[in-house]
Write an enzyme that holds these catalytic residues in place. Structure first.
Site, short mmCIF file in Angstrom:
data_model
loop_
_atom_site.label_atom_id
_atom_site.label_comp_id
_atom_site.label_asym_id
_atom_site.label_seq_id
_atom_site.Cartn_x
_atom_site.Cartn_y
_atom_site.Cartn_z
N GLU A 162 0.81 -1.22 0.00
CA GLU A 162 0.00 0.00 0.00
C GLU A 162 0.85 1.27 0.00
O GLU A 162 0.77 2.09 0.93
CB GLU A 162 -0.92 0.02 1.22
CG GLU A 162 -1.87 -1.15 1.30
CD GLU A 162 -2.95 -0.97 2.38
OE1 GLU A 162 -2.86 -0.02 3.16
OE2 GLU A 162 -3.89 -1.78 2.40
N GLU A 360 -5.24 -8.56 0.87
CA GLU A 360 -5.82 -8.21 2.17
C GLU A 360 -7.29 -7.88 1.95
O GLU A 360 -7.65 -7.24 0.96
CB GLU A 360 -5.19 -6.97 2.82
CG GLU A 360 -3.83 -7.16 3.42
CD GLU A 360 -3.27 -5.89 4.07
OE1 GLU A 360 -4.07 -5.05 4.57
OE2 GLU A 360 -2.05 -5.73 4.06
C1 BGP Z 1 -4.03 -2.05 5.73
C2 BGP Z 1 -2.61 -2.32 6.14
C3 BGP Z 1 -2.45 -3.17 7.34
C4 BGP Z 1 -3.57 -3.15 8.35
C5 BGP Z 1 -4.95 -2.99 7.73
C6 BGP Z 1 -6.05 -2.67 8.70
O1 BGP Z 1 -4.14 -0.79 5.19
O2 BGP Z 1 -1.85 -2.89 5.09
O3 BGP Z 1 -1.17 -2.94 7.87
O4 BGP Z 1 -3.29 -2.42 9.46
O5 BGP Z 1 -4.97 -2.04 6.73
O6 BGP Z 1 -6.22 -1.30 8.84
P1 BGP Z 1 -6.10 -0.54 10.21
O7 BGP Z 1 -5.00 -1.18 10.94
O8 BGP Z 1 -5.76 0.87 9.85
O9 BGP Z 1 -7.43 -0.67 10.85
#
Ligand code: BGP
Length: 458
Positions: A162, A360
């Site tokens: 990302e 993801e």
């Molecule tokens: C994505 C990332 C992760 C993870 C996930 C969940 O953007 O790659 O590292 O953290 O989101 O989001 P958050 O942790 O901001 O709730």
């Protein structure tokens, strides 16, 4: 109805070094920022308090096996491998990653490795981070070292996770260090990230390794409020800025001409060198990881821009709160499963149907203890979330989209940047105090789905 997936479909989950390993040598921007502003982190919990993968990697890999994962993505920490970013490699870190990679392979879980998951070594940030081309070269060296060390046993590499997020967080919206709000600097950071990506791809190709190299992008389909040309244009610009700023260079080897023209018109273009375009063209990937959490709904602006205000993407659109949209209230993100299908169709129709997988997808929920039944979190909502997304993914595949797998965020509940442990995403519940791990209902559901390579739904 039974939803069956193609043979050898990748079932697994994703995580990252900083979010799971726990306190170790090698300072990142997160350690530095947390030491100075702990108030920016939910309940003042910082990156030292993790699910301790550094100690428990072996038993955690057993748990991956129990969940019937055939693949798993995590990242290597640049700061822990090369503490000052450019110098000596730390042999203990090398041993750790060797052990993890070997154990995954031995257990029949294919390791997918990311080289950069938001964790800039502080020594590199101190000289300007991605604003400085020296950091681009240092990253390329780091990537090459990783390929040399682990390239015989890791066959799926990702240069970045990302990459738009550190741009947004660090240089536009103030949720990552260095907390700058400056579009031109943001554009420079994004541009240099693309150069760093391309240099890593170049090094990988030059080494003639057996595997493949790609990148993981968070693609947020931009839906206009209406088909009115002003709304459509707003959605188009949001798409250019947040998706195509990375998608086009890595799949087509060049930036969209209208993005370049737009930034030029507002004097926001980063400094380019003549040799950059040839390098970017060499950065085309073999495999795209798609992170999908939420769509972006936009409309044209209702008000005029304040010309004194800092130049921002929102000069061109307003966010649109569509009435009745389904929300995940804990994270504030819309849940819209057809988005996954729209992404795949867009890749099929406009980008030559590249090899890709969902790298993801997931749902962060607060206070999941309230769902404990007989000692186990009964996270029905997560099973519903996954199965809904999988039905749309299945439809994409049945219409010819080249999607090779589905990885969830995440394996064990982990530390989530500024949200720390507010929202839990795991298949496995973590007790942060005792470090006890307990499989949730969704973990069992996923294990069965992976084993059968299919699931049933009315
Ligand atoms: C994505 C990332 C992760 C993870 C996930 C969940 O953007 O790659 O590292 O953290 O989101 O989001 P958050 O942790 O901001 O709730």
């Amino acid at each position: 109805m039974k939803y069956a997936f193609p043979d050898n479909f990748w079932w697994g989950s994703a995580s990252s070094a900083l979010q799971t390993e726990g306190a170790r040598e090698g300072e990142t921007t997160w350690d530095y920022w947390f030491a100075r502003e702990p108030n920016r982190f939910h309940n003042g919990v910082g990156p030292q308090q993790t699910s301790t993968f550094y100690q428990h990697w072996k038993t955690d890999i057993q748990l991956l096996k129990q969940l019937n994962h055939n693949s798993f993505r995590t990242s290597i920490s640049w700061a822990r491998l090369i503490p000052d970013g450019i110098g000596e490699v730390n042999p203990e870190t090398v041993d750790f990653y060797h052990q993890v990679i070997d154990e995954l392979n031995e257990q029949g879980i294919t390791p997918f490795i990311t080289l950069f998951h938001f964790d800039m070594p502080m020594a590199m940030q101190a000289i300007g981070g991605w604003e400085n081309r020296e950091v681009v070269d240092a990253y390329a060296r780091y990537a090459q070292i990783c390929f040399e060390l682990f390239g015989d046993r890791v066959l799926h590499w990702f240069t970045f996770n990302e990459p738009i997020v550190p741009v947004e967080g660090g240089y536009l919206y103030d949720f990552h260090y260095p907390n700058v709000v400056d579009f031109r600097r943001a554009a420079t950071v994004a541009y240099h990230t693309v150069l760093a990506h391309a240099k890593a791809v170049q090094a990988y190709r030059a080494g003639h390794y057996a595997g493949e190299i790609g990148i993981v992008l968070n693609l947020t389909p931009s839906y206009p409020r209406s088909q009115n040309p002003a709304d459509v244009k707003a959605a188009h610009i949001a798409d250019l800025m947040f998706n195509r700023s990375f998608l086009d260079p890595v799949l087509r080897g060049e930036y969209p001409a209208d993005l370049v023209a737009l930034l030029k018109a507002y004097d926001q273009l980063p400094a380019c060198k003549p040799e950059d375009s040839a390098l970017i063209a060499e950065g085309k990937i073999d495999l795209l990881g798609v992170n999908y959490y939420q769509p972006r709904r936009v409309k044209c602006r209702d008000s005029a821009v304040n010309p004194q205000a800092p130049f921002m993407p929102e000069w061109f659109f307003d966010n649109y709160d569509m009435p009745g949209r389904k929300m995940n209230p804990y994270r504030g993100w819309e849940i819209y499963a057809p988005g996954i299908y729209d992404i795949l169709v867009n890749l099929r129709d406009n980008y030559g149907n590249p090899r890709c997988f969902i790298s993801e997808n997931g749902m962060g929920v607060e206070n999941e203890q309230r769902f404990i039944e007989n000692g186990q979190i009964n996270d029905k909502y997560r099973i519903e979330f996954i199965s809904e997304h999988l039905t749309w993914l299945h439809k994409g595949i049945s219409e010819g989209c080249n999607c090779l797998g589905y990885h969830m965020w995440t394996f064990i509940d982990n530390w989530s940047w500024c949200n720390a442990y507010k929202n839990r995403y795991g298949f496995i519940q973590l007790d942060v105090e005792t470090q006890q791990r307990t499989i949730k209902k969704s973990g069992e559901w996923f294990a069965a789905t992976a084993l059968n390579n299919s699931f049933e739904q009315e």
